[in-house]
Design a protein around this motif. Structure first.
Motif, PDB file in Angstrom:
ATOM      1  N   THR A  42     -20.320 -12.685   1.483  1.00 39.04           N
ATOM      2  CA  THR A  42     -19.499 -13.105   2.624  1.00 39.04           C
ATOM      3  C   THR A  42     -20.354 -13.276   3.874  1.00 39.04           C
ATOM      4  O   THR A  42     -20.136 -14.199   4.657  1.00 39.04           O
ATOM      5  N   ARG A  85     -20.512 -16.725   5.953  1.00 34.90           N
ATOM      6  CA  ARG A  85     -20.159 -16.714   7.376  1.00 34.90           C
ATOM      7  C   ARG A  85     -21.222 -17.420   8.213  1.00 34.90           C
ATOM      8  O   ARG A  85     -20.915 -18.169   9.135  1.00 34.90           O
ATOM      9  N   LEU A 116     -12.381 -13.445   3.291  1.00 30.07           N
ATOM     10  CA  LEU A 116     -13.434 -14.448   3.430  1.00 30.07           C
ATOM     11  C   LEU A 116     -13.441 -15.017   4.850  1.00 30.07           C
ATOM     12  O   LEU A 116     -12.410 -15.052   5.520  1.00 30.07           O
TER      13      LEU A 116
END
Lengths: 423, 493
Positions: free
Chosen positions: B270, B274, B292
């Protein structure tokens, strides 16, 4: 605890060094000299033989036949029967040719009075020896031992040998590296097929020989003998191979094969990282074609020091240069021959820069056998060979192709692993 | 009384090996005692004489070819000489093109192809690690097709690859499409801007084919192996691929297909997403429990993943009507060649609150042992079934026995199957299945299948579908749809 991560680069360095010495070998045929003058240890009743060490009781038929023949030839026994009795009583001292810088084809017997070809490796400075080829048919190297065989040996000792020695001294020696390069382009692989190299050699040698031999009929006889023997060059190729490989011995950690040889009972190999130790396994039977009147039932198992030519990348390894030889086991097509050489490329570390194969776009012959690659791939060296009758006294019955036994390579690899501390 | 006949061919030369080959052939003729062709040199003369093959009247010189036969009678001798003449004049056989010189080892393959940068390894699992390590040390990226590679070996290889700036795809990586080049099991899909990264092969195949059917295409599809997202492996290969795709100008959207990852690797994935400039679809087959970032969408089925990845998902909507209700049983038996397809079917069942058992259970499903009165989804491509046997995608016959058992099971109302086509797969899996159903005869249970593939695949999806339909199989447009149809059928029943 062994640092195995450091081992691979160390082996690679050792093998690079081995390959460099192998490829730099610069063999020159310089002389023919009686064995006793070259090998001081070769006294009366001492017999050098092909292959790894072996005693009389384990010798195959043709080797026993040759021992009896050579004992009569040297005057140690009155006849073949007496020679056999002497041999069984331990009257003869047997050693491998390989222990004395020498090699010999098939039975490969070397004794004090036989003249030996001398090949000098001018890159490393060492010399290696081999007897003069006796011709085809019933000959001592195939176990022949009758009067005709002994008479021919005497003629080589008394006439041909000294003449060849004088001629070679006179012409300053014959460089073999370029000669073999040309022979390869003409269809020789230097084991089964030496017709081109024998002819090229005779062409270079003939003028000097004519100067060295005063009597015309003697000269004529010598030229006819060499000119009618397609395999005359084999023994020179063998001494050449020995002179190239001996300096490759004793490189710590190297996995390169420095000798492959057979005594008709055992097949033996040596590897550079383990010096003079032999790794042996039972010899295999060759597959091949037979002369009229003979069949596979008559054949003796594989024999001779001649596998030294495969050890340097000729013979079976150069099969692509000599497609006809592939016909001994298959159809003899160009593709089959190329396939055999391609397989040998899987187990070798390099290619010879000058010994090239025309039909493979002048790619060099595969050379420098690595036992690790043999064991890993399961591909053993392919060897071209003559086939002797398994009974003493008969001689050559055919020719063919044989495989080196895998067990030799496995044993050598295990032994090297132990030496390097890998269990 | 045998006869010996000699013929001299003056001035004819043939190679001695050729002559020995002809001699061998002649000697094998019935009634021939011995035969030889030799150049009449003095040495050969002796050999022929010793073999009793010389006629005392024969005259020949070293440049002449001597054909000698000793046979039981004159007729045999004459016909043998005739045969010798034929063999000598036979044209050389043209067999040079048949033998291709293929490299037998990685070492010689690298010599033949020095620019290669990837090795595909498909040897028995016990040896795959050693070959992969050799490839890495030769500077090659590695795709390990083999299964049954130990976890410890996988971790060691992936760490070595990471240190070398390379990737290990797999083990048990059945599928990859790299820059348009399909490797192992893969389908013919258009090039496009969607990349797929997946743990499993069939998941990648299903998603790539559904994307193709929606009219879009694939930049790369890369398998990383089923254990890559475990805590032990630590997502080494997934992170390597994501990093490469981040810098790949051809890729705009990335589909990540995975089993629910270990908590320790979730953060790494994640965090990567990001900070990425691209958009993602994360398909966790069997779990919707993952937070998420905004540039990623979570799906739980392969079909939803494909729909989320494409700009227009209209082509993925249509569902056929169930033609035939199950007559007897009330349970569904799924027999899958693709593990992720088996998992997706479980997810569909669980989403309808139908309990399901499997040999590869997703979260919420039970482990199948022997209880048969349940919905059961079996992955026949699981290591336990393939050790020493072909994968059911290569040899569909592996599935025959379980299919027949399911069709004969009174508890089973519907049999669910996947049919995976494309490179590497069986040339006609639908034909095989149709033949099996024909031999087995009609039964009470309905057979529902989907075909993972495209019309551009060698087997042609449309043809496979029509073969199945003719055999009475209900063919759904996707694997998820097939599971939906099975459930709908049960409700009708």
């Amino acid at each position: 605890m062994v640092d195995t991560a450091a081992l691979a680069p160390a082996i690679r360095r050792a093998n690079s060094k081995a390959l460099e010495i192998l490829l730099q070998g610069d063999p020159v045929l310089i002389d023919v000299v009686p064995a006793k003058d070259l090998i001081p240890e070769l006294k009366e009743h001492t017999i050098l033989h092909a292959g790894p060490p072996i005693e009389w009781d384990r010798m195959c038929g043709p080797m026993r036949g040759a021992v009896a023949g050579v004992a009569v030839f040297e005057g140690w026994a009155r006849d073949l029967d007496e020679a056999g009795v002497q041999a069984s009583k331990g009257c003869f001292d047997f050693h491998p040719n390989h222990h004395f810088s020498a090699v010999g084809p098939m039975t490969g017997l070397t004794t004090c009075s036989q003249p030996l070809l001398v090949v000098e490796n001018r890159a490393a400075g060492n010399r290696a020896y081999c007897t003069v080829n006796e011709g085809l048919g019933k000959v001592m190297r195939f176990g022949g031992n009758d009067e005709s065989v002994r008479d021919r040996l005497a003629w080589i000792r008394d006439s041909l040998g000294p003449a060849l020695g004088s001629a070679l001294q006179c012409c300053g020696g014959i460089p073999l590296r370029p000669l073999v390069a040309r022979g390869l382009t003409m269809g020789d692989e230097m084991h089964q097929r030496n017709v081109a190299c024998s002819s090229l050699l005779l062409r270079e040698l003939a003028p000097a020989l004519a100067s060295a031999v005063a009597d015309h009929s003697d000269l004529s006889e010598m030229l006819a003998f060499m000119g009618s023997n397609d395999q005359f060059f084999l023994n020179i190729a063998m001494a050449m191979g020995k002179s190239i490989m001996d300096p490759v011995r004793n490189i710590e950690q190297s996995t390169v094969v420095t000798a492959m040889t057979r005594n008709g009972t055992d097949f033996g190999i040596r590897i550079s990282g383990l010096g003079d130790e032999w790794f042996t396994a039972p010899v295999e039977m060759p597959a091949g074609l037979y002369f009229p009147g003979f069949s596979a039932a008559d054949a003796n198992p594989d024999m001779g020091d001649s596998t030294i030519v495969e050890t340097i990348g000729l013979g079976g390894f150069a099969m692509a240069a000599a497609p006809a030889v592939a016909g001994f086991v298959g159809a003899g097509s160009v593709a089959e021959a190329a396939g055999i050489t391609a397989r040998m490329r899987e187990i070798t570390l390099g290619e010879h820069p000058e010994w090239t194969i025309v039909s493979e776009n002048y790619q060099g012959v595969p050379t420098g056998i690595d036992i690790r690659l043999v064991v890993e791939t399961g591909i053993v060296p392919t060897i071209n060979t003559g086939i002797a009758h398994r009974e003493p006294g008969i001689g050559q019955v055919g020719a063919g192709v044989v495989k080196a036994p895998m067990a030799c390579f496995e044993k050598a690899l295990r032994a090297l692993g132990e030496r390097l501390g890998i269990s | 009384m045998s006869v010996t006949v000699n013929i001299v061919r003056a001035g004819v030369f043939l190679d001695s090996v050729v002559l020995m080959q002809i001699s061998r052939e002649l000697t094998a003729i019935q009634g021939v005692e011995d035969a030889a062709l030799m150049m009449a040199t003095p040495a050969n003369w002796d050999i022929l004489s010793d073999a009793g093959l010389l006629d005392e009247d024969t005259m020949a010189g070293p440049g002449d070819l001597l054909v000698a036969v000793r046979a039981q009678d004159q007729a045999i001798a004459d016909s043998t000489l005739q045969r010798a003449a034929e063999l000598m004049e036979r044209p050389a056989q043209q067999n040079n093109t048949s033998q291709e010189l293929r490299p037998l080892t990685l070492r010689s393959a690298c010599r033949q192809l020095p620019d290669a940068n990837l090795a595909l390894i498909s040897v028995p699992g016990d040896f795959a690690g050693a070959e992969a390590r050799k490839a890495l040390r030769a500077g090659l990226n590695v795709m390990i097709f083999s299964d049954n590679v130990s976890l410890a070996e996988e971790i060691s290889l992936k760490r070595e690859a990471r240190d070398l700036g390379l990737i290990v795809m797999g083990p048990d990586c059945g599928t990859a499409i790299i820059d348009g080049v399909p490797l192992a099991f893969a389908n013919v899909v258009p090039r496009g801007d969607i990349a797929i990264v997946g743990a499993s092969g069939t998941g990648i195949q299903e998603v790539s084919c559904l994307i193709a059917r929606a009219g879009e295409g694939i930049s790369h599809a890369i398998g990383v192996g089923g254990r890559d997202l475990t805590e032990a492996v630590g997502a080494i290969s997934t992170l390597t691929v994501l990093d490469w795709l981040e810098r790949d100008v051809a890729t705009h959207h990335i589909v990540l297909i995975a089993k629910p990852p270990a908590p320790s690797v979730v953060d790494q994935i994640t965090d990567f997403i990001r900070s990425s400039s691209k958009s993602y679809t994360v398909c966790l087959v069997g779990s919707d429990d993952l937070a998420l970032p905004d540039n990623a969408k979570l799906t739980t089925t392969l079909k939803d993943a494909a729909a989320a990845a494409v700009k227009n998902s209209k082509g993925l909507e249509a569902l056929p009507v169930v033609q035939q209700a199950p007559a007897a049983g009330s349970y569904v038996r799924g027999l899958y060649s693709g593990g992720t397809l088996a998992a997706e079917a479980q997810v569909v069942f669980l989403s309808h609150r139908q309990p399901v058992l499997s040999n590869v259970p997703v979260p919420g499903a039970g482990l199948f042992t022997s209880e048969r009165a349940n919905h059961i989804m079996i992955d026949l491509g699981d290591d336990r079934f393939t050790r020493g046997r072909p994968h059911p995608m290569i040899d569909p016959a592996v599935r025959d026995e379980p299919i027949c058992a399911a069709l004969s099971d009174p508890d089973v109302g519907a049999v669910l199957l996947d049919v995976v086509i494309g490179f590497g797969a069986h040339p006609d899996p639908a034909g095989h299945l149709a033949g099996l159903l024909d031999r087995h005869g009609r039964s009470g249970s309905v057979v529902i299948a989907s075909v993972t593939g495209t019309d551009e695949d060698p087997q042609v999806r449309a043809k496979q579908v029509s073969v199945l339909e003719r055999a009475g199989v209900v063919v759904a447009p996707s694997n998820a749809d097939a599971a939906e149809l099975a459930l709908a059928g049960l409700k009708i029943g």
